[in-house]
Design a protein around this motif. Structure first.
Motif, PDB file in Angstrom:
ATOM      1  N   GLY A 156      11.609  78.241 130.540  1.00  0.00           N
ATOM      2  CA  GLY A 156      10.384  78.280 131.346  1.00  0.00           C
ATOM      3  C   GLY A 156      10.440  77.245 132.468  1.00  0.00           C
ATOM      4  O   GLY A 156      10.011  77.504 133.596  1.00  0.00           O
ATOM      5  N   LEU A 189      10.768  82.492 127.166  1.00  0.00           N
ATOM      6  CA  LEU A 189      10.587  81.393 128.108  1.00  0.00           C
ATOM      7  C   LEU A 189      10.261  80.076 127.424  1.00  0.00           C
ATOM      8  O   LEU A 189      10.580  79.006 127.941  1.00  0.00           O
ATOM      9  N   LEU A 190       9.599  80.135 126.276  1.00  0.00           N
ATOM     10  CA  LEU A 190       9.161  78.889 125.633  1.00  0.00           C
ATOM     11  C   LEU A 190       9.671  78.715 124.214  1.00  0.00           C
ATOM     12  O   LEU A 190       9.427  77.676 123.593  1.00  0.00           O
ATOM     13  N   LEU A 210       2.584  82.745 131.261  1.00  0.00           N
ATOM     14  CA  LEU A 210       3.239  81.461 131.510  1.00  0.00           C
ATOM     15  C   LEU A 210       2.437  80.744 132.589  1.00  0.00           C
ATOM     16  O   LEU A 210       2.181  81.301 133.648  1.00  0.00           O
ATOM     17  N   MET A 230       3.353  74.298 130.439  1.00  0.00           N
ATOM     18  CA  MET A 230       3.455  75.746 130.684  1.00  0.00           C
ATOM     19  C   MET A 230       2.524  76.547 129.767  1.00  0.00           C
ATOM     20  O   MET A 230       2.391  77.762 129.915  1.00  0.00           O
TER      21      MET A 230
END
Lengths: 206, 104
Positions: A56, A119-120, A169, A195
């Motif tokens: 991210g 992404l995370l 996000l 984020m």
């Protein structure tokens, strides 16, 4: 718990009950040929070592640095995320929400714990807690203040409720005085929590 | 980055997570269906007090998966209980430091 085993011949440490139940499920499904134990190890390895908030942070740093990329991400992020290799389980439909001087965004999943895995990575404990999941919708400013994010009164707060289909996000605001920094240097300013929306980028004040 | 914390607090959380993702990818259930089922369990468990997002969260996850597998006739409650107790016996009868295996 009382435990009267012979200290000279102690047995293997007994895992907690749910751990035994998980093992039981695995054994039954493996014996029936319904699962592949190697695939389970591969999944664990991926989330423990390969996928995490560093992904991210790359997206955020690039959005800060490249206006064309930023515009495209806000418009339709999926092709670009696919290019960057950040497409996959639980990240099939991402929506990017950008913090501005006027608006602060924060993400929750009130149903369970939907989260943008590619992404995370895997969500932290607090993201899955009832306290966060119910309170951030009711009193976002108070919850954010508990995270150390004190927002000015005239700043709007938007709470995004994730679903099994759509994940969000947050792009935190870029700190001032970072004009000369490279993308790699910028990535270091972008924490996981920033984020999700429960922190700001490092070096930024609310 | 934030300070390193374990991704999964306990090994069984990781195993359970991986098992669920794998079953989903095998087509046993869709993810939206899973989240609905899991949401129902979480709401049920919440009635007995706020969940902290750790063990209690994964206990709810496990209860959901057990129910789904029971409904799909992939693992009955009785089979799971028998196998659980076989594993328990295996742990209790294996000397410390030796790999724990089910009796052949």
């Amino acid at each position: 718990m009382p435990h009267d085993h012979d200290p000279d011949h102690p047995h293997a440490l007994l895992p907690p009950d749910p751990a035994l139940r998980v093992k039981a499920l695995e054994t039954i499904l493996t014996e029936k040929g319904l699962i592949d134990p190697a695939a389970l190890d591969e999944i664990i390895d991926t989330y423990e070592h390969k996928i995490g908030p560093q992904n991210g942070a790359k997206v955020v740093a690039r959005m800060w640095s490249d206006p064309q990329f930023r515009a495209a991400m806000l418009d339709d992020p999926m092709p670009l995320l696919d290019d960057m290799g950040f497409y996959g389980r639980q990240g099939e439909h991402m929506v990017i929400v950008e913090n501005t001087p006027e608006v602060h965004n924060v993400v929750v999943c009130t149903l369970c714990s939907c989260y943008p895995w590619p992404l995370l990575g895997i969500p932290p404990g607090w993201y899955k807690s009832d306290a966060y999941r119910s309170r951030v919708v009711r009193e976002p400013r108070k919850v954010l203040a508990e995270f150390g994010v004190d927002l000015p009164e005239d700043k709007k707060v938007r709470v995004w409720d994730s679903t099994a289909e759509i994940r969000y996000l947050v792009v935190p605001e870029r700190p001032s005085g970072t004009d000369g920094l490279s993308e790699t240097e910028l990535e270091a300013l972008v924490s996981r929590d920033s984020m999700i929306g429960t922190a700001l980028a490092k070096g930024l004040k609310a | 980055m934030s300070k390193p914390t374990p991704i999964f607090e306990a090994p069984w959380h990781a195993q359970l997570f991986a098992l669920t993702v794998h079953l989903h990818e095998k087509g046993v259930f869709t993810w939206p269906d899973w989240t609905v089922d899991f949401g129902v369990t979480l709401a049920d468990h919440r009635l007995s007090g706020d969940l902290n997002g750790g063990d209690d969260y994964f206990n709810a996850w496990l209860a959901t998966l057990e129910r789904v597998l029971q409904d799909n006739k992939m693992a009955s409650g009785a089979a799971v209980e028998d196998m659980r107790s076989a594993w328990e016996q295996a742990y209790l009868s294996t000397p410390h430091g030796h790999p724990v295996k089910l009796p052949a």
